[in-house]
Scaffold this active site. Structure first.
Site, PDB file in Angstrom:
ATOM      1  N   TRP A  31      72.058  29.510  49.470  1.00  8.39           N
ATOM      2  CA  TRP A  31      70.227  29.217  48.559  1.00  8.39           C
ATOM      3  C   TRP A  31      69.528  29.366  49.811  1.00  8.39           C
ATOM      4  O   TRP A  31      69.624  29.795  51.147  1.00  8.39           O
ATOM      5  CB  TRP A  31      70.772  27.096  48.472  1.00  8.39           C
ATOM      6  CG  TRP A  31      70.911  26.449  49.375  1.00  8.39           C
ATOM      7  CD1 TRP A  31      72.089  26.776  51.033  1.00  8.39           C
ATOM      8  CD2 TRP A  31      71.329  24.612  50.262  1.00  8.39           C
ATOM      9  NE1 TRP A  31      73.011  25.785  51.564  1.00  8.39           N
ATOM     10  CE2 TRP A  31      71.873  24.985  51.000  1.00  8.39           C
ATOM     11  CE3 TRP A  31      70.476  24.114  49.187  1.00  8.39           C
ATOM     12  CZ2 TRP A  31      72.585  23.351  50.926  1.00  8.39           C
ATOM     13  CZ3 TRP A  31      71.336  22.944  49.749  1.00  8.39           C
ATOM     14  CH2 TRP A  31      71.661  22.063  50.565  1.00  8.39           C
ATOM     15  N   ASN A  32      68.485  28.897  49.780  1.00  8.01           N
ATOM     16  CA  ASN A  32      67.507  29.503  51.212  1.00  8.01           C
ATOM     17  C   ASN A  32      66.573  28.287  51.045  1.00  8.01           C
ATOM     18  O   ASN A  32      66.432  27.541  50.405  1.00  8.01           O
ATOM     19  CB  ASN A  32      66.580  30.055  50.150  1.00  8.01           C
ATOM     20  CG  ASN A  32      67.369  31.665  49.854  1.00  8.01           C
ATOM     21  OD1 ASN A  32      68.404  32.385  50.884  1.00  8.01           O
ATOM     22  ND2 ASN A  32      67.231  31.871  48.926  1.00  8.01           N
TER      23      ASN A  32
ATOM     24  N   HIS B  25      48.739  28.695  46.890  1.00 11.06           N
ATOM     25  CA  HIS B  25      48.033  30.055  46.109  1.00 11.06           C
ATOM     26  C   HIS B  25      48.549  31.933  46.294  1.00 11.06           C
ATOM     27  O   HIS B  25      48.228  32.885  47.063  1.00 11.06           O
ATOM     28  CB  HIS B  25      46.437  30.012  46.275  1.00 11.06           C
ATOM     29  CG  HIS B  25      45.819  28.999  46.126  1.00 11.06           C
ATOM     30  ND1 HIS B  25      45.461  28.353  44.847  1.00 11.06           N
ATOM     31  CD2 HIS B  25      46.342  27.719  46.542  1.00 11.06           C
ATOM     32  CE1 HIS B  25      44.608  27.631  44.648  1.00 11.06           C
ATOM     33  NE2 HIS B  25      44.904  26.573  45.937  1.00 11.06           N
TER      34      HIS B  25
ATOM     35  N   HIS C 270      50.167  32.703  40.658  1.00  7.52           N
ATOM     36  CA  HIS C 270      49.453  31.224  40.733  1.00  7.52           C
ATOM     37  C   HIS C 270      48.277  30.328  40.133  1.00  7.52           C
ATOM     38  O   HIS C 270      48.180  31.567  39.381  1.00  7.52           O
ATOM     39  CB  HIS C 270      49.785  31.184  42.331  1.00  7.52           C
ATOM     40  CG  HIS C 270      48.033  31.540  43.160  1.00  7.52           C
ATOM     41  ND1 HIS C 270      48.306  32.302  43.002  1.00  7.52           N
ATOM     42  CD2 HIS C 270      47.712  30.826  43.098  1.00  7.52           C
ATOM     43  CE1 HIS C 270      46.741  33.294  42.946  1.00  7.52           C
ATOM     44  NE2 HIS C 270      46.567  32.147  43.590  1.00  7.52           N
TER      45      HIS C 270
ATOM     46  N   ASP D 139      45.255  27.636  39.892  1.00  6.02           N
ATOM     47  CA  ASP D 139      44.253  27.378  40.810  1.00  6.02           C
ATOM     48  C   ASP D 139      44.180  25.542  40.070  1.00  6.02           C
ATOM     49  O   ASP D 139      43.495  26.483  38.965  1.00  6.02           O
ATOM     50  CB  ASP D 139      43.204  27.966  40.918  1.00  6.02           C
ATOM     51  CG  ASP D 139      42.775  28.703  41.992  1.00  6.02           C
ATOM     52  OD1 ASP D 139      44.454  29.363  42.412  1.00  6.02           O
ATOM     53  OD2 ASP D 139      42.271  29.943  42.289  1.00  6.02           O
TER      54      ASP D 139
ATOM     55  N   HIS E 119      40.873  22.946  44.313  1.00  4.79           N
ATOM     56  CA  HIS E 119      40.794  23.689  45.077  1.00  4.79           C
ATOM     57  C   HIS E 119      39.488  24.280  45.479  1.00  4.79           C
ATOM     58  O   HIS E 119      39.121  24.535  46.952  1.00  4.79           O
ATOM     59  CB  HIS E 119      41.464  25.065  44.246  1.00  4.79           C
ATOM     60  CG  HIS E 119      41.461  25.935  44.867  1.00  4.79           C
ATOM     61  ND1 HIS E 119      42.146  26.541  46.514  1.00  4.79           N
ATOM     62  CD2 HIS E 119      41.178  27.921  44.523  1.00  4.79           C
ATOM     63  CE1 HIS E 119      41.500  27.397  47.304  1.00  4.79           C
ATOM     64  NE2 HIS E 119      41.580  28.311  45.972  1.00  4.79           N
TER      65      HIS E 119
ATOM     66  N   HIS F  66      35.546  30.364  40.934  1.00  3.67           N
ATOM     67  CA  HIS F  66      36.072  29.740  41.660  1.00  3.67           C
ATOM     68  C   HIS F  66      34.826  28.367  41.979  1.00  3.67           C
ATOM     69  O   HIS F  66      35.627  27.433  41.103  1.00  3.67           O
ATOM     70  CB  HIS F  66      36.315  29.632  43.142  1.00  3.67           C
ATOM     71  CG  HIS F  66      37.507  30.190  43.460  1.00  3.67           C
ATOM     72  ND1 HIS F  66      37.629  31.822  43.440  1.00  3.67           N
ATOM     73  CD2 HIS F  66      38.716  30.509  43.641  1.00  3.67           C
ATOM     74  CE1 HIS F  66      39.113  32.360  43.296  1.00  3.67           C
ATOM     75  NE2 HIS F  66      39.062  31.049  43.894  1.00  3.67           N
TER      76      HIS F  66
END
Ligand code: MN
Length: 261
Positions: free
Chosen positions: A64-65, A72, A76, A78, A82, A211
């Site tokens: 595992w990590n 973002h 991804h 938004d 945002h 945006h």
């Protein structure tokens, strides 16, 4: 067909391959580029992975990590919060959005030729109206997928296309977004580039119109998509479900499309 039969039929057709499942997601890796802002602003962090154990003395039977990243990063989502224009909308963070918002139909607008000819191609309302005369009217509550061909540049410097004056990648102007939101009631805009706005999106009024106008009207963004060439112009179903981050402005996610054969 009642809804139970629809769902049963859908699952069996996914299993048989009659409904294809297309992955619109890029691999999330430390070298996937993130947005670079002018130097007076704070910068976002790329994806980072630290292995805790991998079947060794730190954990003999498990791998595992720990991971960290900006919200973002990579492919991804938004959320309206945002952008400052969406900050006062109710339930506009990723944890508050209703789950049904994460499923919708897609309309794919192919402008790959225009973007190949000009990396600063600007999509206008006139372009979209002309596109509709050739392809048909955009239905309400659709994800508008702006197909630029940019996904083919992932892994090269042309993907971000940074020059001394910033990034040079395609995007919409204010008229395009006003039209999609107010005339076509879109769910959001999906793009192959890092931002829903053009690399030179600061030159418009308002700056960063995608945006500004999308999020101010409670609409969403999807960025760093790939495989848009595998979708039909109309009729695919997008499942884009961000992580449920408390007060989150967005999140990396796996975006998949269901496509009829
Ligand atoms: Mn974003």
């Amino acid at each position: 067909m009642n809804s139970a039969e629809v769902l049963g039929s859908m699952v069996s057709q996914v299993g048989s391959g009659d409904i294809k499942v297309i992955d619109l997601t890029n691999v999330l890796s430390p070298d996937f580029p993130v947005l670079v802002l002018p130097e007076e602003f704070a910068q976002c962090a790329p994806f980072k992975r630290e292995t805790i154990s991998q079947y060794n003395d730190k954990g003999p039977m498990w791998y595992w990590n720990n991971i960290s990243m900006n919200e973002h990063t990579g492919t991804h989502f938004d959320a309206p919060v945002h952008w400052v224009t969406g900050k006062d909308l109710p339930d506009s963070t990723v944890d508050k959005l209703a789950a049904k918002e994460f499923i919708g139909q897609a309309v794919v607008m192919d402008f790959t030729d225009e973007c190949a000819a000009d990396p600063d191609f600007v999509l206008t309302a006139a372009d979209i109206k002309h596109w509709e005369t050739q392809n048909g009217k955009i239905p309400p509550q659709a994800w508008i997928m702006f197909h630029t061909g940019w996904a083919s540049k992932v892994g090269t410097e042309e993907y971000t296309n940074l020059r001394d004056d910033g990034a040079h990648t395609p995007g919409p102007d204010p008229s395009a977004i006003e039209f999609l939101v107010h005339e076509r009631d879109c769910k959001g805009l999906g793009v192959e580039t890092i931002g829903t706005d053009a690399g030179q999106g600061h030159v418009f009024e308002p700056p960063y119109p995608a945006h500004n106008i999308l999020h101010g009207n409670g609409r969403y963004g999807l960025q760093c998509l790939t495989n848009l060439d595998q979708l039909p112009t109309f009729g695919s179903v997008i499942i884009a479900s961000p992580l449920k981050i408390e007060d989150g402005s967005g999140s990396p996610l796996r975006v998949i499309a269901l496509v009829a054969s």
